[in-house]
Structure formats: C-alpha cells, structure tokens
Design a protein around this motif. Structure first.
Motif, PDB file in Angstrom:
ATOM      1  N   CYS A 109      64.268 136.248   0.377  1.00 49.91           N
ATOM      2  CA  CYS A 109      64.892 135.163  -0.391  1.00 49.91           C
ATOM      3  C   CYS A 109      64.947 135.522  -1.872  1.00 49.91           C
ATOM      4  O   CYS A 109      65.922 135.204  -2.551  1.00 49.91           O
ATOM      5  CB  CYS A 109      64.131 133.857  -0.180  1.00 49.91           C
ATOM      6  SG  CYS A 109      64.518 133.057   1.400  1.00 49.91           S
ATOM      7  N   TYR A 119      56.821 126.287   2.621  1.00 51.93           N
ATOM      8  CA  TYR A 119      57.515 126.924   3.734  1.00 51.93           C
ATOM      9  C   TYR A 119      57.659 125.927   4.869  1.00 51.93           C
ATOM     10  O   TYR A 119      56.792 125.088   5.079  1.00 51.93           O
ATOM     11  CB  TYR A 119      56.703 128.110   4.272  1.00 51.93           C
ATOM     12  CG  TYR A 119      56.462 129.200   3.264  1.00 51.93           C
ATOM     13  CD1 TYR A 119      57.350 130.255   3.136  1.00 51.93           C
ATOM     14  CD2 TYR A 119      55.332 129.188   2.456  1.00 51.93           C
ATOM     15  CE1 TYR A 119      57.132 131.274   2.223  1.00 51.93           C
ATOM     16  CE2 TYR A 119      55.104 130.197   1.530  1.00 51.93           C
ATOM     17  CZ  TYR A 119      56.009 131.236   1.423  1.00 51.93           C
ATOM     18  OH  TYR A 119      55.795 132.240   0.518  1.00 51.93           O
ATOM     19  N   THR A 127      62.271 128.416   6.067  1.00 50.51           N
ATOM     20  CA  THR A 127      62.819 127.932   4.803  1.00 50.51           C
ATOM     21  C   THR A 127      61.762 128.076   3.722  1.00 50.51           C
ATOM     22  O   THR A 127      60.626 127.639   3.891  1.00 50.51           O
ATOM     23  CB  THR A 127      63.268 126.460   4.916  1.00 50.51           C
ATOM     24  OG1 THR A 127      64.286 126.365   5.915  1.00 50.51           O
ATOM     25  CG2 THR A 127      63.814 125.952   3.584  1.00 50.51           C
ATOM     26  N   SER A 155      60.981 127.112  -0.166  1.00 52.41           N
ATOM     27  CA  SER A 155      61.360 126.222  -1.270  1.00 52.41           C
ATOM     28  C   SER A 155      60.478 126.550  -2.460  1.00 52.41           C
ATOM     29  O   SER A 155      59.249 126.486  -2.359  1.00 52.41           O
ATOM     30  CB  SER A 155      61.177 124.759  -0.877  1.00 52.41           C
ATOM     31  OG  SER A 155      61.977 124.451   0.248  1.00 52.41           O
ATOM     32  N   ASP A 174      66.162 126.436  -2.243  1.00 49.14           N
ATOM     33  CA  ASP A 174      65.773 126.324  -0.839  1.00 49.14           C
ATOM     34  C   ASP A 174      66.553 127.418  -0.125  1.00 49.14           C
ATOM     35  O   ASP A 174      67.779 127.411  -0.121  1.00 49.14           O
ATOM     36  CB  ASP A 174      66.155 124.959  -0.250  1.00 49.14           C
ATOM     37  CG  ASP A 174      65.397 123.823  -0.906  1.00 49.14           C
ATOM     38  OD1 ASP A 174      64.163 123.876  -0.911  1.00 49.14           O
ATOM     39  OD2 ASP A 174      66.046 122.893  -1.411  1.00 49.14           O
ATOM     40  N   CYS A 175      65.829 128.343   0.464  1.00 48.41           N
ATOM     41  CA  CYS A 175      66.437 129.507   1.093  1.00 48.41           C
ATOM     42  C   CYS A 175      65.982 129.558   2.540  1.00 48.41           C
ATOM     43  O   CYS A 175      64.782 129.556   2.812  1.00 48.41           O
ATOM     44  CB  CYS A 175      65.990 130.759   0.332  1.00 48.41           C
ATOM     45  SG  CYS A 175      66.461 132.310   1.106  1.00 48.41           S
ATOM     46  N   THR A 176      66.926 129.575   3.477  1.00 49.41           N
ATOM     47  CA  THR A 176      66.595 129.650   4.900  1.00 49.41           C
ATOM     48  C   THR A 176      67.069 130.986   5.451  1.00 49.41           C
ATOM     49  O   THR A 176      68.242 131.336   5.326  1.00 49.41           O
ATOM     50  CB  THR A 176      67.258 128.493   5.671  1.00 49.41           C
ATOM     51  OG1 THR A 176      66.846 127.250   5.096  1.00 49.41           O
ATOM     52  CG2 THR A 176      66.851 128.519   7.138  1.00 49.41           C
ATOM     53  N   ASN A 202      71.079 129.993   4.839  1.00 46.09           N
ATOM     54  CA  ASN A 202      71.503 129.014   3.845  1.00 46.09           C
ATOM     55  C   ASN A 202      70.732 129.236   2.550  1.00 46.09           C
ATOM     56  O   ASN A 202      69.548 129.561   2.587  1.00 46.09           O
ATOM     57  CB  ASN A 202      71.241 127.596   4.369  1.00 46.09           C
ATOM     58  CG  ASN A 202      71.916 126.547   3.499  1.00 46.09           C
ATOM     59  OD1 ASN A 202      73.044 126.731   3.048  1.00 46.09           O
ATOM     60  ND2 ASN A 202      71.224 125.455   3.252  1.00 46.09           N
TER      61      ASN A 202
END
Length: 109
Positions: A31, A57, A66, A68, A86-88, A101
């Motif tokens: 991320c 997480y 995810t 955050s 926020d990275c998924t 995402n």
C-alpha cells in the motif's frame, strides 16, 4: 471443520502459510508503494509505524486486507501535509499483490 497445526510459532496463519502479522506487514508495504505513486513529493514522506496505533487493519490475509493510515509529505510548495488513506489489497501468492481499492484524502493537519 478441521484445524491445521500452525507449526511451533502458535500464531494464526493465513491460507498461504504467512502469519497474520506478516500478511498485514506485506499489505502495508505494498500500500505504501501505491500511495507513494500519488504523492507530490514521495521522498519527503513520513510513514506511520505499521504496528503502531495509528495504523488499522481489517482482514487477515485469507482475503483482502484493508490498511487505514496516514502519511505526512510535502506538497508542491514544500509545506508538510497529512494525507489519510484506505488501501485494500489481496495477496495473489508469494510477493504478488493486487490493488483492489485506494481512497486517499489530503488534509491540512
């Protein structure tokens, strides 16, 4: 349901044999790369401790994870700005990851 032994470490493992903390650290690292691509000055970035209380997480590596968190970096004028994200991502095996995402928001803090 059957439960597989997870070696001598005793920590929970994901389907690919990684511990949950290893899977989350891998997600944090990947991320970071995706977020860096969107920063004006990635070299100035000040990242959070991946296991500190400023990073949260969801997911354990059996599916998407995810991350955050926030990062401080310079904008085009040299001022330090905080961006939250926020990275998924989903592990596709080994060191491979897929970005599902990424939501980033620049703030003034």
């Amino acid at each position: 349901a059957t439960v597989a032994a997870s070696g001598s470490s005793g920590s929970p493992t994901s389907d690919n044999g990684q511990s949950v903390s290893d899977a989350r650290l891998g997600a944090f690292d990947v991320c970071k790369q995706f977020v860096e691509e969107r920063l004006k000055s990635p070299g100035s970035a000040k990242w959070r401790d991946p296991f500190g209380n400023q990073v949260t997480y969801s997911g354990d590596g059996k599916g998407p994870i995810t991350v955050s968190a926030s990062v401080d970096s310079q904008n085009g004028f040299g001022a330090l700005l905080r961006s939250t994200y926020d990275c998924t991502v989903t592990n596709t095996g080994g060191d491979g990851w897929h970005l599902d995402n990424l939501n980033m928001q620049d703030g003034g803090g």
